[in-house]
Write an enzyme that holds these catalytic residues in place. Sequence first.
Site, mmCIF file in Angstrom:
data_model
loop_
_atom_site.group_PDB
_atom_site.id
_atom_site.type_symbol
_atom_site.label_atom_id
_atom_site.label_comp_id
_atom_site.label_asym_id
_atom_site.label_seq_id
_atom_site.Cartn_x
_atom_site.Cartn_y
_atom_site.Cartn_z
ATOM 1 C CD GLU A 36 -44.542 87.514 30.111
ATOM 2 O OE1 GLU A 36 -44.341 87.731 31.319
ATOM 3 O OE2 GLU A 36 -43.638 87.326 29.277
ATOM 4 N NE ARG A 263 -45.722 84.886 42.979
ATOM 5 C CZ ARG A 263 -45.804 85.366 41.723
ATOM 6 N NH1 ARG A 263 -45.742 86.651 41.484
ATOM 7 N NH2 ARG A 263 -45.947 84.557 40.708
ATOM 8 C CE LYS A 273 -46.836 83.061 33.756
ATOM 9 N NZ LYS A 273 -47.452 84.076 32.901
HETATM 10 P P1 ATP Z 1 -44.201 84.137 36.480
HETATM 11 O O1 ATP Z 1 -43.372 85.125 37.245
HETATM 12 O O2 ATP Z 1 -44.100 82.741 36.953
HETATM 13 O O3 ATP Z 1 -44.059 84.260 34.989
HETATM 14 P P2 ATP Z 1 -46.240 86.018 36.590
HETATM 15 O O4 ATP Z 1 -46.646 86.556 37.891
HETATM 16 O O5 ATP Z 1 -45.313 86.853 35.799
HETATM 17 O O6 ATP Z 1 -45.673 84.570 36.781
HETATM 18 P P3 ATP Z 1 -48.366 86.730 34.889
HETATM 19 O O7 ATP Z 1 -48.939 86.028 33.735
HETATM 20 O O8 ATP Z 1 -47.601 87.978 34.615
HETATM 21 O O9 ATP Z 1 -47.474 85.698 35.683
HETATM 22 O O10 ATP Z 1 -49.474 87.018 35.973
HETATM 23 C C1 ATP Z 1 -50.670 87.666 35.691
HETATM 24 C C2 ATP Z 1 -51.251 88.201 36.948
HETATM 25 O O11 ATP Z 1 -51.453 87.151 37.881
HETATM 26 C C3 ATP Z 1 -50.308 89.192 37.602
HETATM 27 O O12 ATP Z 1 -51.050 90.298 38.029
HETATM 28 C C4 ATP Z 1 -49.726 88.447 38.747
HETATM 29 O O13 ATP Z 1 -49.402 89.287 39.802
HETATM 30 C C5 ATP Z 1 -50.839 87.454 39.101
HETATM 31 N N1 ATP Z 1 -50.261 86.255 39.691
HETATM 32 C C6 ATP Z 1 -49.359 85.423 39.140
HETATM 33 N N2 ATP Z 1 -49.002 84.464 39.986
HETATM 34 C C7 ATP Z 1 -49.705 84.668 41.125
HETATM 35 C C8 ATP Z 1 -49.776 84.014 42.396
HETATM 36 N N3 ATP Z 1 -49.044 82.924 42.663
HETATM 37 N N4 ATP Z 1 -50.614 84.511 43.314
HETATM 38 C C9 ATP Z 1 -51.364 85.592 43.055
HETATM 39 N N5 ATP Z 1 -51.344 86.266 41.895
HETATM 40 C C10 ATP Z 1 -50.527 85.811 40.931
HETATM 41 MG MG MG Z 2 -45.431 88.673 34.867
#
Ligand code: ATP
Ligand code: MG
Length: 562
Positions: A36, A263, A273
């Site tokens: 995102e 994760r 984030k």
């Molecule tokens: P946040 O919840 O903090 O906004 P997010 O997971 O929504 O983080 P995205 O930009 O949607 O962030 O993540 C893109 C991809 O990266 C998704 O497939 C997500 O599952 C993966 N991802 C994000 N954070 C992690 C993590 N800490 N470990 C492994 N994969 C991750």
């Molecule tokens: Mg997300």
Amino acid sequence: MAKSEKAPVDFIRNIIAEDLETNKHNGRVVTRFPPEPNGYLHIGHAKSICLNFGVAGENAGGRCHLRFDDTNPSKEEVEFIESIQKDVHWLGFDWGDHRYYASDYFEQLYDYAVQLIKKGKAYVCSLSGEEIRKYRGTLQAPGKDSPYRDRNIEENLVLFTRMRAGEFADGEHVLRAKIDMASPNINMRDPVIYRILRMHHHQTGDKWCIYPMYDFTHCISDAIEGITHSLCTLEFEDHRPLYDWFLDELETRCHPQQIEFSRLSLEYTVMSKRKLTQLVEEGHVTGWDDPRMPTLVGLRKRGYTAAAIHKFCERIGISKSDSVTELYVLEDCVRQDLDVRAPRAMGVLRPLRVVIENYPAEQVEELTAKCHPNDENMGTRIIPLTQEIYIDRNDFEEVPPPKYKRLSPGKEVRLRYAYVIRCEKVIKDEKTGEIQELRCSYDSGTLGKNPEGRKVKGVIHWVSAHQSATAHVRLYDPLFTVPHPDGEKEADYRTFLNPDSLKLLTDCRVEQSLKHAEPGQHYQFEREGYFYSNPDDAHQENLVFNRVVTLRDSWTKAGGKP
Ligand code: ATP
Ligand code: MG
């Protein structure tokens, strides 16, 4: 495509291998990385990137799409889109022609929504957001049907068309899937799939005033792109029934398989984030690229290499068990990588002047040293020795503890690559009592060999006082003082910010040859750690080095205290 010599093995790769065997997805492997664009990528994203691009690269004909999951215009910015692409490239991966935006599919998603309405599987609900929450029930109690649940198909179609046409105010209606308000899985209790939101979108401008929700968008985007394995983190496990429900109801041509893995969480940092944004916006760090941040830009600026991050992702592996990875694992990976690639140099971070009284005042000896102990290709360097030199303040103790191997009054120590010296006198500031200078003698018979009859155990680093360069050095320590800053109940994670996470040393001295250090070059400052001359600092008057990591894991031993 960057990947290791030997492909890792984990339960996801096993599933994929099996699917290839059984020809489940027509023998194809298509994955996607779906960020995102509401922040910069962090080391947790790297885990997902290495997995998704990794498995695609390991399988003939495999590919990985980069898809911006941009259904939430309020928090998204073009700056983030650009940084994400740069970071994925930096990690050595490429999406080729397969860069997409979920917003590319807004028209198709709308059509799919209409299709659901026509099937009697979606309805326009006019409860307020607050009411929808109340009706949803809890983990213990089932939800209650919305009074609008039985709106007929005709009415729903008209209302949904009017929602799109902008005839209603934000929040006045939503479109919901009609599933089961009594489902034990709350995600299945008639989830909202469209909302009215008048907000400019970075890709679609003001074309839309209704936006699809994540769960609806994600599975359909996967299906449109022909994704075979939709790899996501564990929090989406409970969303999988919904993912499958949409694709089954819509009878999409392709039905990707969602597989969840745990994760990455890392000690001494935060990864959400929302929190990273807060750190930036509230000025606790200098920006997303602050070298103390867990972001890829931050790590890169600090001096982490892409190879180190690959190594790290490989080492932590992929599984379904949630855990917090210890920081030393990440540090160890960069240490291993830099050990191989970083030429050695001497840098004195806290200089203490030493005058070698019996060394001829005008003499300059050009001593030679290898640039790397194991890599002959890196050649040798010249280290000038003069009467006045600097050693590190930490290598001298006026009252040494037992077994002290470095310099103290009347004791001997070897200057690395040079002679044995003995401390004859300590000169102090009369008023403050602070040590200003040491007077030493040297033994001219000890170049490269031990003095007769005496064993000198300690070896310390040094530079010539006049034939060396001044440098600024930034020392980084973890941003937080506790291993789990956001796992501490009752306390905001910001109360654990480490006030000493950055120290700037401004009168360091380094080997003269480093004056011509290429920006972007790494060095091991012997006995100190790995350092990086960041190209961003190239315009500065002084040489500037960031400490990437210390030579040894010093603070796990110190009880985990940075
Ligand atoms: P946040 O919840 O903090 O906004 P997010 O997971 O929504 O983080 P995205 O930009 O949607 O962030 O993540 C893109 C991809 O990266 C998704 O497939 C997500 O599952 C993966 N991802 C994000 N954070 C992690 C993590 N800490 N470990 C492994 N994969 C991750
Ligand atoms: Mg997300």
